[in-house]
Write a protein that holds these residues in place. Structure first.
Motif, PDB file in Angstrom:
ATOM      1  N   GLY A 187      61.212 -10.139  -9.418  1.00  0.00           N
ATOM      2  CA  GLY A 187      60.035  -9.370  -9.788  1.00  0.00           C
ATOM      3  C   GLY A 187      59.340 -10.056 -10.943  1.00  0.00           C
ATOM      4  O   GLY A 187      59.755 -11.142 -11.382  1.00  0.00           O
ATOM      5  N   PRO A 188      58.266  -9.487 -11.457  1.00  0.00           N
ATOM      6  CA  PRO A 188      57.557 -10.102 -12.589  1.00  0.00           C
ATOM      7  C   PRO A 188      58.502 -10.381 -13.754  1.00  0.00           C
ATOM      8  O   PRO A 188      59.230  -9.504 -14.194  1.00  0.00           O
ATOM      9  CB  PRO A 188      56.516  -9.035 -12.954  1.00  0.00           C
ATOM     10  CG  PRO A 188      56.271  -8.293 -11.674  1.00  0.00           C
ATOM     11  CD  PRO A 188      57.598  -8.254 -10.981  1.00  0.00           C
ATOM     12  N   LEU A 219      51.088 -16.861  -2.456  1.00  0.00           N
ATOM     13  CA  LEU A 219      50.347 -17.805  -3.282  1.00  0.00           C
ATOM     14  C   LEU A 219      49.073 -18.308  -2.615  1.00  0.00           C
ATOM     15  O   LEU A 219      48.271 -19.009  -3.246  1.00  0.00           O
ATOM     16  CB  LEU A 219      51.243 -19.014  -3.600  1.00  0.00           C
ATOM     17  CG  LEU A 219      52.408 -18.765  -4.556  1.00  0.00           C
ATOM     18  CD1 LEU A 219      53.464 -19.857  -4.411  1.00  0.00           C
ATOM     19  CD2 LEU A 219      51.906 -18.695  -6.000  1.00  0.00           C
ATOM     20  N   GLY A 220      48.890 -17.965  -1.349  1.00  0.00           N
ATOM     21  CA  GLY A 220      47.728 -18.460  -0.615  1.00  0.00           C
ATOM     22  C   GLY A 220      47.837 -19.934  -0.291  1.00  0.00           C
ATOM     23  O   GLY A 220      46.824 -20.641  -0.190  1.00  0.00           O
ATOM     24  N   THR A 261      65.205   5.232   0.544  1.00  0.00           N
ATOM     25  CA  THR A 261      64.800   4.085   1.345  1.00  0.00           C
ATOM     26  C   THR A 261      63.964   3.154   0.485  1.00  0.00           C
ATOM     27  O   THR A 261      63.235   3.616  -0.402  1.00  0.00           O
ATOM     28  CB  THR A 261      63.982   4.528   2.583  1.00  0.00           C
ATOM     29  OG1 THR A 261      63.793   3.418   3.454  1.00  0.00           O
ATOM     30  CG2 THR A 261      62.639   5.109   2.190  1.00  0.00           C
ATOM     31  N   PRO A 262      64.085   1.848   0.659  1.00  0.00           N
ATOM     32  CA  PRO A 262      63.271   0.917  -0.140  1.00  0.00           C
ATOM     33  C   PRO A 262      61.790   1.185   0.088  1.00  0.00           C
ATOM     34  O   PRO A 262      61.328   1.298   1.223  1.00  0.00           O
ATOM     35  CB  PRO A 262      63.675  -0.456   0.387  1.00  0.00           C
ATOM     36  CG  PRO A 262      65.015  -0.254   1.032  1.00  0.00           C
ATOM     37  CD  PRO A 262      64.991   1.133   1.588  1.00  0.00           C
ATOM     38  N   ARG A 263      61.045   1.252  -1.015  1.00  0.00           N
ATOM     39  CA  ARG A 263      59.620   1.564  -0.918  1.00  0.00           C
ATOM     40  C   ARG A 263      58.736   0.327  -0.841  1.00  0.00           C
ATOM     41  O   ARG A 263      57.631   0.378  -0.304  1.00  0.00           O
ATOM     42  CB  ARG A 263      59.194   2.384  -2.149  1.00  0.00           C
ATOM     43  CG  ARG A 263      59.837   3.757  -2.238  1.00  0.00           C
ATOM     44  CD  ARG A 263      59.262   4.515  -3.435  1.00  0.00           C
ATOM     45  NE  ARG A 263      59.850   5.844  -3.552  1.00  0.00           N
ATOM     46  CZ  ARG A 263      59.470   6.734  -4.468  1.00  0.00           C
ATOM     47  NH1 ARG A 263      58.530   6.424  -5.335  1.00  0.00           N
ATOM     48  NH2 ARG A 263      60.044   7.931  -4.514  1.00  0.00           N
ATOM     49  N   THR A 264      59.207  -0.782  -1.401  1.00  0.00           N
ATOM     50  CA  THR A 264      58.378  -1.972  -1.522  1.00  0.00           C
ATOM     51  C   THR A 264      58.962  -3.102  -0.685  1.00  0.00           C
ATOM     52  O   THR A 264      60.156  -3.396  -0.774  1.00  0.00           O
ATOM     53  CB  THR A 264      58.290  -2.423  -2.999  1.00  0.00           C
ATOM     54  OG1 THR A 264      57.856  -1.320  -3.797  1.00  0.00           O
ATOM     55  CG2 THR A 264      57.311  -3.567  -3.161  1.00  0.00           C
ATOM     56  N   THR A 265      58.135  -3.737   0.128  1.00  0.00           N
ATOM     57  CA  THR A 265      58.602  -4.831   0.972  1.00  0.00           C
ATOM     58  C   THR A 265      58.663  -6.129   0.180  1.00  0.00           C
ATOM     59  O   THR A 265      58.092  -6.252  -0.913  1.00  0.00           O
ATOM     60  CB  THR A 265      57.665  -5.035   2.163  1.00  0.00           C
ATOM     61  OG1 THR A 265      56.386  -5.497   1.680  1.00  0.00           O
ATOM     62  CG2 THR A 265      57.479  -3.743   2.956  1.00  0.00           C
ATOM     63  N   LEU A 266      59.340  -7.106   0.755  1.00  0.00           N
ATOM     64  CA  LEU A 266      59.408  -8.433   0.145  1.00  0.00           C
ATOM     65  C   LEU A 266      58.012  -8.994  -0.105  1.00  0.00           C
ATOM     66  O   LEU A 266      57.713  -9.491  -1.201  1.00  0.00           O
ATOM     67  CB  LEU A 266      60.205  -9.380   1.055  1.00  0.00           C
ATOM     68  CG  LEU A 266      60.165 -10.863   0.678  1.00  0.00           C
ATOM     69  CD1 LEU A 266      60.992 -11.106  -0.575  1.00  0.00           C
ATOM     70  CD2 LEU A 266      60.684 -11.724   1.830  1.00  0.00           C
ATOM     71  N   GLN A 315      53.746 -10.554  -3.845  1.00  0.00           N
ATOM     72  CA  GLN A 315      52.339 -10.533  -4.220  1.00  0.00           C
ATOM     73  C   GLN A 315      52.173 -10.019  -5.649  1.00  0.00           C
ATOM     74  O   GLN A 315      51.416 -10.589  -6.441  1.00  0.00           O
ATOM     75  CB  GLN A 315      51.554  -9.641  -3.253  1.00  0.00           C
ATOM     76  CG  GLN A 315      50.053  -9.887  -3.284  1.00  0.00           C
ATOM     77  CD  GLN A 315      49.687 -11.257  -2.745  1.00  0.00           C
ATOM     78  OE1 GLN A 315      50.121 -11.648  -1.666  1.00  0.00           O
ATOM     79  NE2 GLN A 315      48.893 -12.003  -3.505  1.00  0.00           N
ATOM     80  N   SER A 316      52.896  -8.968  -5.996  1.00  0.00           N
ATOM     81  CA  SER A 316      52.840  -8.435  -7.357  1.00  0.00           C
ATOM     82  C   SER A 316      53.385  -9.435  -8.368  1.00  0.00           C
ATOM     83  O   SER A 316      52.840  -9.591  -9.465  1.00  0.00           O
ATOM     84  CB  SER A 316      53.634  -7.129  -7.448  1.00  0.00           C
ATOM     85  OG  SER A 316      53.066  -6.133  -6.628  1.00  0.00           O
TER      86      SER A 316
END
Length: 312
Positions: free
Chosen positions: A170-171, A246-247, A294-299, A304-305
């Motif tokens: 994560g960040p 990252l685009g 349940t996991p709320r955030t996908t890989l 992206q964050s």
């Protein structure tokens, strides 16, 4: 609820404090040393068998114990196991004992998947009832700390909860995950296209969400939980996901895993290569069932964050 968070200035600890505050809990951040930039944090000094937690635990309902001597790639201690035990085992036991004495109702302990081992066979993930088999001093100390905390809970009636995460990202993430992300950002060719492993990861949002749930959920008391994003990835798929965030285009070159492992041995980076080529999976059905979580955030969402926060 009044909640104390140890290691509150760490990668996970800071995020836990933010999530708990957002849920309207009163949070007491506990850190080793006072800092003028964070006046609300309480300094407790080094975590040892002699740490005095009395003031830090006064009026606290629950402790989230994130502080630890963490796993490092370049160990400098002559006796690493003794160094890990001093903080992670004896220090954690002291915290648990004084928490029980202070009337704390629950202690949530952030352990590590390394308690169960370093690798799994693809398709055969670690499960909640997998027998612990730690292989390095850090993993051994986290397993011994789990047992020490649980013994205190059983003797005193204080509720204990253990969470065993795999690699957390994560960040602000550092170490090998950060290095890999930076390599993808620079467009470096990466020789990992021929790897067919499976690894469980957990992003910081999902881990903190589970920790916050374990603070108050009645069914969490006395339990051990495994956690992940709920979707395993191979190393090439992780690189592709990083590239999308990252685009950029992923520049993957296919080299047989055996060749990569040989290069790892010759370069002194065998441990890093083993992690990139090997599998390490966890099954979180027990966590879903017991807690309704349940996991709320996908890989992809988490990457992206991370990119937006760290690579601006």
């Amino acid at each position: 609820m009044n909640i104390a968070v140890t290691g509150a200035n760490g990668f996970v600890g800071q995020a836990v404090c933010e999530v708990l505050r957002a849920q309207q809990h009163t949070v007491r951040p506990l850190v080793r040393n006072a800092h003028p930039a964070w006046p609300e944090a309480m300094a407790v000094g080094s975590i040892t068998a002699d740490t005095d937690w009395a003031q830090a635990l006064d009026g606290i309902d629950c402790v989230v114990h994130c502080a630890a001597r963490v796993h490092v790639m370049s160990e400098t201690e002559v006796d690493p196991l003794a160094a890990f035990r001093a903080v992670n085992v004896l220090g954690s036991q002291r915290l648990a004992e004084q928490a029980a004495q202070a009337g704390v109702k629950r202690l949530v302990y952030l352990s590590s998947l390394k308690v169960l081992g370093e690798m799994t066979e693809p398709g055969h993930p670690f499960q909640v009832n997998t027998a612990p088999k730690p292989e390095d001093p850090y993993g051994i100390s986290k397993w011994e700390a789990e047992r020490a905390i649980q013994r205190v809970g059983q003797a005193t009636g204080m509720q204990t909860v253990v969470i065993r995460p795999p690699l957390v990202y994560g960040p602000g993430v550092k170490a090998n995950f950060q290095k890999l992300l930076q390599a993808v950002a620079r467009g470096m060719p990466l020789p990992m296209g021929g790897i067919h492993n499976q690894r469980s990861l957990v992003n910081l949002d999902n881990l903190c969400d589970l920790i916050a749930l374990c603070v108050h959920h009645p069914a969490a008391a006395g339990k051990v939980f495994l956690v992940s994003d709920g979707h395993d990835v191979s190393t090439p798929d992780l690189i592709r996901a990083m590239a999308r965030a990252l685009g950029r285009s992923a520049r993957l070159i296919s080299i047989p895993p055996a060749g990569l492992r040989l290069l790892g041995r010759l370069s002194g980076r065998q441990a890093q290569i083993d992690r990139l080529t090997g599998s390490l999976q966890v099954e979180i059905g027990h966590t879903r069932e017991v807690l309704g979580w349940t996991p709320r955030t996908t890989l992809q969402q988490a990457l992206q964050s991370l990119v937006q926060a760290d690579l601006k």
